[in-house]
Design a protein around this motif. Sequence first.
Motif, PDB file in Angstrom:
ATOM      1  N   ILE A 186      -8.589  -6.450  -5.374  1.00  0.00           N
ATOM      2  CA  ILE A 186      -7.858  -5.322  -5.917  1.00  0.00           C
ATOM      3  C   ILE A 186      -7.451  -4.488  -4.896  1.00  0.00           C
ATOM      4  CG2 ILE A 186      -9.298  -3.527  -6.416  1.00  0.00           C
ATOM      5  CD1 ILE A 186     -12.308  -5.732  -7.672  1.00  0.00           C
ATOM      6  N   ARG A 188     -14.347  -8.807  -8.673  1.00  0.00           N
ATOM      7  CA  ARG A 188     -14.407  -9.275  -6.776  1.00  0.00           C
ATOM      8  C   ARG A 188     -14.703 -10.421  -7.559  1.00  0.00           C
ATOM      9  NH1 ARG A 188     -16.851  -4.392  -5.415  1.00  0.00           N
ATOM     10  NH2 ARG A 188     -19.150  -5.294  -4.821  1.00  0.00           N
ATOM     11  N   SER A 237     -12.507  -0.178  -4.146  1.00  0.00           N
ATOM     12  CA  SER A 237     -12.998  -1.161  -4.711  1.00  0.00           C
ATOM     13  C   SER A 237     -14.804  -1.394  -4.466  1.00  0.00           C
ATOM     14  CB  SER A 237     -13.037  -2.502  -3.861  1.00  0.00           C
ATOM     15  OG  SER A 237     -12.622  -3.210  -3.000  1.00  0.00           O
ATOM     16  N   LEU A 241     -15.713  -2.824 -11.102  1.00  0.00           N
ATOM     17  CA  LEU A 241     -16.070  -3.677  -9.117  1.00  0.00           C
ATOM     18  C   LEU A 241     -16.103  -4.605  -9.240  1.00  0.00           C
ATOM     19  CD1 LEU A 241     -15.096   0.216  -8.278  1.00  0.00           C
ATOM     20  CD2 LEU A 241     -13.134  -1.006  -9.021  1.00  0.00           C
TER      21      LEU A 241
END
Length: 430
Positions: free
Chosen positions: A338, A331, A342, A327
């Motif tokens: 996303i 990012r 997240s 994750l």
Amino acid sequence: MTAHIDLSAYRRYFPALQREINGQPVIYWDNPGGTQVAQQVIEAMTRYLREANANAHGTFFTSQRTDEIIATARQAMADFLNAASPAEIVFGPNMTTLTFAFSRAIGQTLQAGDEIIVTVLDHDANVAPWLALQERGVVIRTVDIHPENVTLNLQDLQEKINERTRLVAVGYASNAVGTINDVQRITQLAHAAGALVWIDAVQYAPHGPIDVQALDVDFLVCSAYKFFGPHLGILYGKRQHLEHFPAYKVRPASNAVPERWETGTQNHEGVAGLIGAIDYLTLLGEKQAAHYAADPRLCPYQGRRRSLKVAMQAISDYERQLSAQLLPGLREIKGLRIYGISGTAPDELAQRVPTVACTINGHHPRALATALGERGIFAWDGNYYALGLMERLGLEGRGGALRLGLCHYNTPAEIERVLSVLQELAGAGN
């Protein structure tokens, strides 16, 4: 989350993971649409076809062996789900077919004005079968989401449940964005109103332990091909419900549960393969038992049930580690968004499975999936039958999203490779 855990050693049980494209090992991130199968599954299905291939309930050896395999598979699934009895396990072609069959049966007991609750978050297989009952005058109410993190709006659910509610249909985890729903709380709310609960656990089953007795759900459906087995649907139903609702079947077929719900000849080699999948997970649990010897969550279970719960808890813990790596990396990619939870705080990771829907500005999801596939990285694009959710997020008319779905045979090294490719693809469009 337990201490750091490494399940990479179990990759050796999956022959497909040895495949290469252009000299690079294939990365299977299409797992939400179906996982690869364990070697035990291949062997069990081959052995059945070679040694026991026959229809059921005959007087000869291969037919009797088929009956034994079906009974063994029922007990194996009862152990996997912690059902009270193997008689509460029904086999079918897939979750969708089973849900349509039961929605029709349940619908026979409903009256015009009765209400069923579905959600925006669900796969359409847990929506369309209930919408079909509108022709009987049944009212369908749809629960919304919190769009900022794509979690179910439990306040909206609570407000929609009333004295006319007869059934609440909800997913255990979203097949699109990974959100895990609070199934136990939802079940309590539904039962307080006298309603039944139908849980679609297809997406959750490969990622964490399930205990149908502790949850007190009335029905729960899942698919073996999502947890390392063959294409086969499985339904758990409380025995009183399997006996109560009218089954659509041919006249000579047994009226006993659970057979009364299994129309026609079943996929016997698939049933044998299911045993192989449970054998694989049992093996994993036995090998990880020492890590969870003092885990209070596992105290209620003994024997194979404990091994299976250890396996699924180990898988859950390992996959949270993978999510904690994936994750933040996603990012950092410019233009990537996303959809869903997240964050990587422990409480946030506990609310999702490692299934991620994302988009990259300037790139159609199909183009991204195609480019990944050319590099030996398999991932889905589109709506993945989560039609209502994609419409709610405004993505349906834009090709949906790219879906990245991990499971326990994926690795940190694979994550780094995928992130690198996605970074390259994002840069190429800007």
